[in-house]
Design a protein around this motif. Structure first.
Motif, short mmCIF file in Angstrom:
data_model
loop_
_atom_site.label_atom_id
_atom_site.label_comp_id
_atom_site.label_asym_id
_atom_site.label_seq_id
_atom_site.Cartn_x
_atom_site.Cartn_y
_atom_site.Cartn_z
N VAL A 78 -7.48 13.04 -19.31
CA VAL A 78 -7.12 12.47 -18.02
C VAL A 78 -5.66 12.04 -18.08
O VAL A 78 -5.21 11.49 -19.09
N LYS A 79 -4.92 12.30 -17.01
CA LYS A 79 -3.51 11.92 -16.97
C LYS A 79 -3.35 10.67 -16.11
O LYS A 79 -3.46 10.74 -14.88
N PRO A 80 -3.10 9.51 -16.75
CA PRO A 80 -2.87 8.29 -15.97
C PRO A 80 -1.42 8.22 -15.48
O PRO A 80 -0.50 8.49 -16.23
N ILE A 81 -1.25 7.88 -14.22
CA ILE A 81 0.07 7.65 -13.63
C ILE A 81 0.06 6.22 -13.12
O ILE A 81 -0.83 5.84 -12.35
N ILE A 82 1.04 5.44 -13.54
CA ILE A 82 1.06 4.01 -13.24
C ILE A 82 2.32 3.66 -12.45
O ILE A 82 3.42 4.07 -12.82
N SER A 83 2.15 2.92 -11.37
CA SER A 83 3.26 2.47 -10.54
C SER A 83 3.05 0.99 -10.22
O SER A 83 2.14 0.64 -9.46
N SER A 84 3.87 0.13 -10.79
CA SER A 84 3.74 -1.31 -10.57
C SER A 84 4.74 -1.80 -9.53
O SER A 84 5.63 -1.07 -9.11
N GLY A 85 4.58 -3.06 -9.15
CA GLY A 85 5.52 -3.68 -8.22
C GLY A 85 5.38 -3.21 -6.79
O GLY A 85 6.36 -3.10 -6.07
N ASN A 86 4.16 -2.94 -6.36
CA ASN A 86 3.90 -2.51 -4.98
C ASN A 86 3.36 -3.68 -4.16
O ASN A 86 2.99 -4.72 -4.71
N CYS A 87 3.29 -3.47 -2.86
CA CYS A 87 2.76 -4.48 -1.93
C CYS A 87 1.73 -3.82 -1.02
O CYS A 87 1.88 -2.66 -0.64
N LYS A 88 0.72 -4.60 -0.65
CA LYS A 88 -0.32 -4.10 0.25
C LYS A 88 -0.18 -4.78 1.61
O LYS A 88 0.01 -6.00 1.68
N THR A 115 8.79 4.50 5.56
CA THR A 115 8.05 3.86 4.49
C THR A 115 7.53 4.86 3.47
O THR A 115 7.05 5.93 3.83
N ASP A 116 7.62 4.49 2.22
CA ASP A 116 7.02 5.26 1.13
C ASP A 116 5.61 4.71 0.91
O ASP A 116 5.43 3.73 0.20
N ILE A 117 4.63 5.32 1.56
CA ILE A 117 3.24 4.87 1.40
C ILE A 117 2.67 5.51 0.15
O ILE A 117 2.71 6.72 -0.01
N ARG A 118 2.12 4.68 -0.71
CA ARG A 118 1.57 5.15 -1.98
C ARG A 118 0.10 5.52 -1.88
O ARG A 118 -0.36 6.45 -2.50
N ILE A 119 -0.65 4.76 -1.09
CA ILE A 119 -2.09 5.01 -0.93
C ILE A 119 -2.54 4.34 0.36
O ILE A 119 -1.97 3.33 0.78
N HIS A 137 9.14 -5.33 3.40
CA HIS A 137 9.52 -6.20 4.52
C HIS A 137 9.75 -5.43 5.81
O HIS A 137 9.27 -5.84 6.87
N ALA A 138 10.44 -4.31 5.73
CA ALA A 138 10.68 -3.51 6.94
C ALA A 138 9.38 -2.97 7.50
O ALA A 138 9.18 -2.95 8.72
N THR A 139 8.47 -2.56 6.60
CA THR A 139 7.19 -2.01 7.06
C THR A 139 6.33 -3.09 7.70
O THR A 139 5.74 -2.87 8.76
N LEU A 140 6.27 -4.24 7.07
CA LEU A 140 5.49 -5.34 7.62
C LEU A 140 6.01 -5.72 9.01
O LEU A 140 5.21 -5.87 9.96
#
Length: 148
Positions: A78-88, A115-119, A137-140
């Motif tokens: 399995v290839k894990p891809i990790i991206s931290s420092g996001n906001c929901k 916006t760069d939407i991740r999920i 902030h801009a997206t919110l």
């Protein structure tokens, strides 16, 4: 319509997972036993005999699951891809299930500020989008303006 947000979120994507539901059940059971709380979950359609699963955890919980992710890579390829420092950003409205166009408003507002939407995850009454901290902030603001 209620809009809420949270920050310091890590997105983990597991590519090339066995498609068997027992595998997914085991992954999330193991993560729970490690003390990490999973929030958003999204599964891509089956591709051959594999799937990709994405989920979010708090940035602070990443250390709890790193060795498990290494184990998945070594034992299952399995290839894990990790991206931290996001906001929901979460948009909630009890009437959403009977109101056409809510998703269109949210996505149009996010698109207007590039916006760069991740999920994205949804339910009958909820739309949650995970965005980069840089876009938060801009997206919110754009979504709040669209909700008026």
């Amino acid at each position: 319509m209620k809009i809420s947000s949270s920050d310091a979120i890590t997105l983990v994507t597991l590519q090339g997972c066995p498609a068997a539901l027992t595998f997914s059940a085991d992954v999330f059971s193991r993560i729970a036993k490690l003390g990490a709380n999973v929030d958003m979950i999204s599964q891509a359609p089956i591709h051959g005999d594999t799937i990709s699963i994405s989920f979010t955890i708090a940035d602070d919980d990443l250390g709890k699951i790193l060795s498990f992710l290494t184990e998945l890579r070594e034992n299952y390829k399995v290839k894990p891809i990790i991206s931290s420092g996001n906001c929901k950003i979460n948009v909630y409205d009890e009437n959403m299930k009977d109101t056409p166009g809510v998703a269109a408003k949210v996505f149009t507002a996010a698109a207007a500020v590039e916006t760069d939407i991740r999920i994205i995850t949804t339910s009958d009454v909820d739309i949650s989008i995970l965005v980069t901290e840089a876009d938060f902030h801009a997206t919110l603001k754009a979504i709040e303006a669209a909700a008026k």
